[in-house]
Design a protein around this motif. Structure first.
Motif, PDB file in Angstrom:
ATOM      1  N   ALA A  77     -13.160  11.401  34.201  1.00 40.67           N
ATOM      2  CA  ALA A  77     -12.543  11.790  35.472  1.00 40.67           C
ATOM      3  C   ALA A  77     -13.191  13.048  36.043  1.00 40.67           C
ATOM      4  N   ASP A  78     -12.990  13.263  37.305  1.00 43.74           N
ATOM      5  CA  ASP A  78     -13.424  14.473  37.997  1.00 43.74           C
ATOM      6  C   ASP A  78     -12.299  15.494  37.862  1.00 43.74           C
ATOM      7  N   GLY A  79     -12.560  16.605  37.190  1.00 44.48           N
ATOM      8  CA  GLY A  79     -11.550  17.632  36.972  1.00 44.48           C
ATOM      9  C   GLY A  79     -10.953  18.182  38.252  1.00 44.48           C
ATOM     10  N   ASP A  80     -11.702  18.110  39.351  1.00 46.75           N
ATOM     11  CA  ASP A  80     -11.179  18.577  40.636  1.00 46.75           C
ATOM     12  C   ASP A  80     -10.074  17.668  41.172  1.00 46.75           C
ATOM     13  N   LYS A  81      -9.955  16.465  40.610  1.00 48.02           N
ATOM     14  CA  LYS A  81      -8.921  15.527  41.053  1.00 48.02           C
ATOM     15  C   LYS A  81      -7.654  15.635  40.203  1.00 48.02           C
ATOM     16  N   ILE A  82      -7.651  16.517  39.198  1.00 47.74           N
ATOM     17  CA  ILE A  82      -6.445  16.794  38.431  1.00 47.74           C
ATOM     18  C   ILE A  82      -5.817  18.020  39.089  1.00 47.74           C
ATOM     19  N   PHE A  83      -4.723  17.830  39.778  1.00 44.03           N
ATOM     20  CA  PHE A  83      -4.093  18.929  40.504  1.00 44.03           C
ATOM     21  C   PHE A  83      -3.059  19.666  39.666  1.00 44.03           C
ATOM     22  N   VAL A  84      -2.373  18.941  38.777  1.00 44.05           N
ATOM     23  CA  VAL A  84      -1.299  19.534  37.985  1.00 44.05           C
ATOM     24  C   VAL A  84      -1.423  19.040  36.551  1.00 44.05           C
ATOM     25  N   TRP A  85      -1.236  19.951  35.608  1.00 43.46           N
ATOM     26  CA  TRP A  85      -1.236  19.604  34.184  1.00 43.46           C
ATOM     27  C   TRP A  85       0.132  19.975  33.622  1.00 43.46           C
ATOM     28  N   HIS A  86       0.930  18.957  33.279  1.00 42.68           N
ATOM     29  CA  HIS A  86       2.247  19.177  32.681  1.00 42.68           C
ATOM     30  C   HIS A  86       2.096  19.282  31.167  1.00 42.68           C
ATOM     31  N   LEU A  87       2.482  20.435  30.630  1.00 39.04           N
ATOM     32  CA  LEU A  87       2.476  20.640  29.181  1.00 39.04           C
ATOM     33  C   LEU A  87       3.790  20.145  28.595  1.00 39.04           C
ATOM     34  N   ASN A  88       3.713  19.574  27.425  1.00 42.61           N
ATOM     35  CA  ASN A  88       4.866  19.136  26.672  1.00 42.61           C
ATOM     36  C   ASN A  88       4.362  18.462  25.403  1.00 42.61           C
ATOM     37  N   ASP A  89       5.246  17.982  24.604  1.00 35.54           N
ATOM     38  CA  ASP A  89       4.906  17.205  23.421  1.00 35.54           C
ATOM     39  C   ASP A  89       5.970  16.138  23.277  1.00 35.54           C
ATOM     40  N   THR A  90       5.829  15.308  22.281  1.00 36.09           N
ATOM     41  CA  THR A  90       6.786  14.237  22.074  1.00 36.09           C
ATOM     42  C   THR A  90       6.829  13.834  20.608  1.00 36.09           C
TER      43      THR A  90
END
Length: 170
Positions: A77-90
């Protein structure tokens, strides 16, 4: 294909409305079998078809795992197209399991978690995600956490986010 075509058409119309203001839109896929866009792979393809600098993807680690999105798609993927990174675990549950609900979400440092946080961060670095200007948020809806006071929850989320960024994003 019908879902993809419909999503692209609707998002193109939304982007037109955002153009005068420069407001950006981020498509979040939901890693559950009952959702229409439930993998990173599908969401990223839709974003590419919308083809606008105002349209990106929200990468939620929980959802990425929930339907076992394809790591190779994220790695290309193009990193510029990732606008938000939600952190969490499961907790570790099978892909598409009906009982994989918000009750399985965890803080990223919880030892019961199964996600490969280093791989997420390293992959985002490799594809050029902007850690300085991108949005990195904490998203955990675990009912157990609702028992905390709002103040405790916010402080924990802030501390978890800072710890995660320090450990994986520097």
């Amino acid at each position: 294909q019908e879902i993809r075509d419909d999503a692209v058409a609707v998002l193109k119309e939304m982007v037109k409305k955002c153009e005068p203001t420069g407001l950006k839109l981020s498509l979040e896929f939901c890693g559950a079998p009952s959702m229409s866009v439930n993998t990173f792979d599908d969401a990223y393809e839709i974003v590419k078809l919308v083809d606008s600098p105002l349209m990106g993807v929200t990468l939620d680690q929980y959802h990425f795992n929930g339907m076992r999105s394809d790591w190779s798609k994220l790695e290309k993927a193009d990193g510029d197209k990732i606008f938000v990174w939600h952190l969490n675990d499961t907790e570790d549950v099978p892909a598409g399991a009906g009982y994989n609900t918000d009750a399985k979400r965890l803080w990223p440092s919880d030892p019961r978690g199964c996600l490969d946080h280093k791989r997420f961060a390293d992959t985002l670095k490799e594809i050029g995600y902007d850690f300085e200007n991108g949005f990195i948020t904490m998203e955990v809806f675990r009912p157990d956490y609702y028992e905390m006071t709002t103040d405790e929850n916010i402080k924990t989320a802030a501390a978890e986010t800072a710890k995660h960024i320090q450990r994986y994003c520097k």
